[in-house]
Write an enzyme that holds these catalytic residues in place. Structure first.
Site, PDB file in Angstrom:
ATOM      1  N   TYR A 156      -3.690   3.648   1.482  1.00  0.00           N
ATOM      2  CA  TYR A 156      -3.945   3.874   2.908  1.00  0.00           C
ATOM      3  C   TYR A 156      -5.213   4.700   3.112  1.00  0.00           C
ATOM      4  CZ  TYR A 156      -2.910   5.293   7.752  1.00  0.00           C
ATOM      5  OH  TYR A 156      -2.962   5.516   9.099  1.00  0.00           O
TER       6      TYR A 156
ATOM      7  N   GLY B 236       0.811  -1.211   0.000  1.00  0.00           N
ATOM      8  CA  GLY B 236       0.000   0.000   0.000  1.00  0.00           C
ATOM      9  C   GLY B 236       0.844   1.260   0.000  1.00  0.00           C
ATOM     10  N   CYS B 237       0.241   2.325  -0.513  1.00  0.00           N
ATOM     11  CA  CYS B 237       0.854   3.655  -0.478  1.00  0.00           C
ATOM     12  C   CYS B 237      -0.235   4.610   0.016  1.00  0.00           C
ATOM     13  CB  CYS B 237       1.396   4.035  -1.851  1.00  0.00           C
ATOM     14  SG  CYS B 237       0.149   4.130  -3.152  1.00  0.00           S
ATOM     15  N   ARG B 238      -0.253   5.825  -0.442  1.00  0.00           N
ATOM     16  CA  ARG B 238      -1.280   6.773  -0.015  1.00  0.00           C
ATOM     17  C   ARG B 238      -2.592   6.518  -0.746  1.00  0.00           C
ATOM     18  NH1 ARG B 238      -3.285  11.711  -1.713  1.00  0.00           N
ATOM     19  NH2 ARG B 238      -4.099  12.999  -0.033  1.00  0.00           N
TER      20      ARG B 238
END
Length: 139
Positions: free
Chosen positions: A129, A100-102
């Protein structure tokens, strides 16, 4: 899921396209609801590919952080040249990992790199996220 915690290049030949297509074919994604269930099962781990300062502002409990980019400016993004090696130092190729990232863009690129490097059970978190935060707020 646990809890949320605040705080290749173009070679000029057709082979590159077919390898990219194969990577995209085997790359899997999950939405926030499925990611929560998989993480809660205890059989999946969370790899956060945001930059360190973003990770420190808040992340999934138990997450490990390996930034995909070292810096991002309006003019350029500096990719972490050791990304795959750093992930390989933390995880085995058969570990079950949710990346995951933003917002889900960077994690999709990171997941593709990991699949291309031989990781078998990595999944991209669609929406990143932020989608996990939205899902947590709806429960």
């Amino acid at each position: 899921m646990g809890s949320l915690r605040g705080g290749g290049g173009d070679g000029g030949g057709g082979g590159d396209c077919s390898k990219q297509e194969e990577t995209e074919r085997v790359m899997r994604s999950v939405d926030a609801e499925e990611a929560c269930a998989l993480l809660s099962s205890g059989r999946h781990q969370y790899l956060d590919v945001r930059m360190w300062e973003d990770f420190d502002k808040g992340h999934v409990a138990g997450a490990r952080n390996v930034p995909y980019y070292l810096s991002v400016t309006p003019r350029a993004k500096e990719k972490n040249p050791h990304f795959v090696q750093q992930v390989a130092a933390l995880y085995h190729a058969h570990d079950h990992i949710i990346v995951g990232c933003r917002s889900g863009v960077r994690s999709k690129l990171a997941t593709a790199d990991l699949v291309a490097a031989g990781f078998k059970n990595v999944r991209n978190l669609e929406g990143g996220y932020l989608s996990l935060l939205r899902a947590a707020n709806q429960q």
